[in-house]
Enzyme design. Structure first.
Site, short mmCIF file in Angstrom:
data_model
loop_
_atom_site.label_atom_id
_atom_site.label_comp_id
_atom_site.label_asym_id
_atom_site.label_seq_id
_atom_site.Cartn_x
_atom_site.Cartn_y
_atom_site.Cartn_z
N LYS A 1 45.09 53.94 40.83
CA LYS A 1 45.98 54.20 42.25
C LYS A 1 46.61 52.81 42.69
O LYS A 1 45.92 51.73 43.22
CB LYS A 1 44.67 54.46 43.09
CG LYS A 1 45.33 54.88 44.41
CD LYS A 1 44.53 54.90 45.65
CE LYS A 1 44.36 53.65 46.78
NZ LYS A 1 45.81 53.43 47.27
N GLU B 1 37.25 42.24 43.80
CA GLU B 1 38.16 40.89 43.96
C GLU B 1 38.71 40.74 45.41
O GLU B 1 39.36 41.84 45.60
CB GLU B 1 39.14 40.87 42.81
CG GLU B 1 39.75 39.50 42.67
CD GLU B 1 38.67 38.56 42.38
OE1 GLU B 1 38.54 37.65 43.11
OE2 GLU B 1 37.99 38.88 41.38
N CYS C 1 45.42 36.18 47.67
CA CYS C 1 44.05 35.94 48.20
C CYS C 1 43.63 34.37 47.80
O CYS C 1 42.93 33.98 48.20
CB CYS C 1 43.26 37.16 47.48
SG CYS C 1 43.37 36.99 45.71
N GLU D 1 40.23 35.77 57.09
CA GLU D 1 41.45 35.54 56.31
C GLU D 1 42.53 36.30 57.04
O GLU D 1 42.48 37.39 57.72
CB GLU D 1 41.21 36.56 55.10
CG GLU D 1 42.47 36.38 54.21
CD GLU D 1 42.05 37.27 52.71
OE1 GLU D 1 41.43 38.55 52.85
OE2 GLU D 1 42.41 36.58 51.59
C1 UN1 Z 1 46.01 37.15 44.23
O1 UN1 Z 1 46.46 36.87 45.42
O2 UN1 Z 1 45.33 38.41 44.38
O3 UN1 Z 1 46.41 32.36 41.35
C2 UN1 Z 1 45.99 37.12 42.81
C3 UN1 Z 1 47.47 32.89 41.87
C4 UN1 Z 1 48.05 34.19 41.07
C5 UN1 Z 1 47.49 35.33 41.33
C6 UN1 Z 1 46.92 35.65 42.78
N1 UN1 Z 1 48.31 33.81 39.57
O4 UN1 Z 1 47.87 32.53 43.03
#
Ligand code: UN1
Length: 496
Positions: A176, A251, A285, A386
């Site tokens: 999805k 995650e 993230c 966040e």
């Molecule tokens: C994310 O923001 O969910 O390490 C992944 C990083 C990227 C991946 C981010 N390679 O900033």
């Protein structure tokens, strides 16, 4: 089907949602640009997709893993050829600048070659049996049908982190895509199909979390769920999945700190902070959302940081000179606005930005000014929650130990960075920072695909993507082969 009307992929066929409903995928830099119409699916479409994946599993699991991997090698090469077009599509649907969407496709390319290698490496173990003439080993088995729920901020890289290890492990998938960025998942899956993936092995069902995501998480034939998104949604996913003991890999959020000690290379620390905080418009993230400054360097750093952030060029990511794209949608702008209000009410000092950009061409999209707060303390909400936007907080501290303590004083634990020339402190930080990722003299963003990716505390539930994803997408079987031709009983005192 008009050129920009997309359908679900079920059993190798492009099918509209059973309801016939669709939603629009809109360019966040220019709302008059409709990227495509996508199916607004429901539980009935999920049921069709899961049935197709279940059927395909019967044969896909028997394809030798090195052969499954060959499809990934071919897909990797095709992605290299298609990189520019896919990057452009991604910038149109998601907003981040072309240099970064090229990087996102590159991450999927890296993942394809890395995981393809696993096809010849799905190692198990052998171990001596406690009984004579008995052979003992462990082998990896596929999990079955897996459900993948992917976010909009890395619209191709993150789906590849989940799809590729799932495929090489012998699973079949229902994915999805995020409703803001389904086209990049189409581009990725179409490439796998062109590389020879059999029908039904991957199925795409587009639609909202409420109607498609929940149905996927609750479907009894889906054996595992891999989710990337907010901690709030992740918690609900895990609770729903727990009802029938489904494996879940989560995650989720971050509130990542870059710590700058007095002895740091100031310009290097500034480069890192600008890239970490405002790259991808702060919508990673792993984004740097707290900059922890030791008192001796704080004033100089703050001045230079504001000066440099002030001249960042914000605009449409398709323009190669732009450094910061739009936020992905209006609701992300609302969140950024809300946190600016919260920070002001808490007494933080606004040093730059602080609101949406709406003049001229900005009016066409959802843009937010790079925003910096000074005078932030660790207990403020702006220092703990966040934002997922171009909003960063500066926090000052006295001693190295206090810096580490502030960095750890939050509920998240994804990425972290320390800038220093002191080797002893660097290693102490590697040991003491509560995070799944620690960088020394490099920003909090930029993880590579062949290392473990994930975090501690409320960032995850213990699983890791990257190098460890295969652990989630395979299950262990212990095998005993007795070649003694007699009944041997383990743990029972056998008369010699
Ligand atoms: C994310 O923001 O969910 O390490 C992944 C990083 C990227 C991946 C981010 N390679 O900033």
């Amino acid at each position: 089907m008009s050129q920009n009307e997309y359908r679900n992929l079920i059993a190798g066929e492009w099918r509209p949602a059973r309801s016939g409903k669709t939603f629009s995928n809109i360019n966040p830099a220019d709302h008059s640009d409709i990227v495509g119409e996508f199916p607004a699916s429901g539980p009935e479409d999920v049921a069709d997709a899961v049935a197709a994946a279940k059927k395909a599993f019967a044969t896909w699991r028997l394809v030798p893993a090195p052969k499954r991997a060959e499809i990934l090698y071919r897909a990797g090469r095709l992605l290299q050829e298609r990189k520019e077009q896919f990057a452009r599509d991604m910038t149109r649907e998601m907003g981040k600048v072309l240099a970064e969407t090229r990087g996102d496709v590159q991450e999927a390319i890296d993942e394809s070659f890395y995981v393809a290698g696993e096809g010849r490496r799905l190692f198990g173990k052998t171990t001596p049996s406690e009984l004579q003439n008995k052979f003992a080993m462990s082998v990896r088995m596929p999990v079955g049908v897996v459900g993948l729920i992917t976010p909009w901020n890395f619209p191709m890289a993150i789906p590849s982190w989940k799809l590729f290890p799932a495929l090489v492990g012998g699973n079949t998938c229902v994915i999805k895509p995020a409703t803001d960025t389904p086209l990049s998942v189409y581009n990725l899956v179409q490439t796998l199909v062109d590389a020879g993936l059999p029908p039904g092995v991957i199925n795409i069902v587009c639609g909202s979390g409420g109607s498609v995501g929940n149905a996927l998480v609750e479907h009894p034939d889906v054996r595992a769920i891999s989710f990337t998104g907010s901690s709030e949604v992740g918690s609900r996913v895990a609770q729903r999945a727990a009802a029938n003991f489904k494996q879940v890999s989560l995650e989720m959020g971050g509130k990542n700190a870059q710590i700058v000690l007095d002895d740091a290379n100031l310009e290097l620390a500034l480069d890192g902070a600008l890239w970490g905080a405002f790259g991808t418009t702060g919508q990673r993230c792993t984004a740097t959302s707290r900059i922890l400054l030791q008192k001796g360097i704080a004033r100089k750093f703050t001045e230079r940081f504001v000066e440099r952030a002030e001249v960042l060029k914000v605009g449409n990511g398709l323009d190669e000179s732009v450094e910061v794209g739009p936020q992905v949608n209006a609701s992300q702008i609302d969140t950024s606005n809300m946190y600016v209000d919260i920070a002001m009410a808490e007494g933080a000092k606004l040093l730059l930005g602080g609101g949406p950009l709406t003049d001229g061409d900005y009016e066409k999209g959802t843009f937010f000014a790079p925003t910096i707060f000074g005078g932030v303390t660790k207990s403020m909400r702006i220092a703990r929650e966040e934002v997922f936007g171009p909003v960063v907080s500066l926090i000052e501290f006295d001693t190295f130990e206090q810096g580490i303590e502030i960095a750890n004083s939050i509920d998240y634990g994804l990425s972290s960075a320390l800038y220093t020339k002191d080797l002893n402190r660097a290693f102490a930080a590697i040991r003491d920072l509560e995070a799944g990722i620690t960088y020394i003299n490099a920003p909090t963003i930029g993880a590579e695909v062949h290392l473990p990716f994930g975090g501690v505390k409320q960032t995850g539930n213990g699983h890791r993507e990257g190098s460890e994803a295969i652990e989630f997408f395979t299950t262990w079987k212990a095998v005993y082969v007795d070649y003694s031709d007699k009944l041997q009983r383990a743990q029972i005192d056998n008369a010699e």
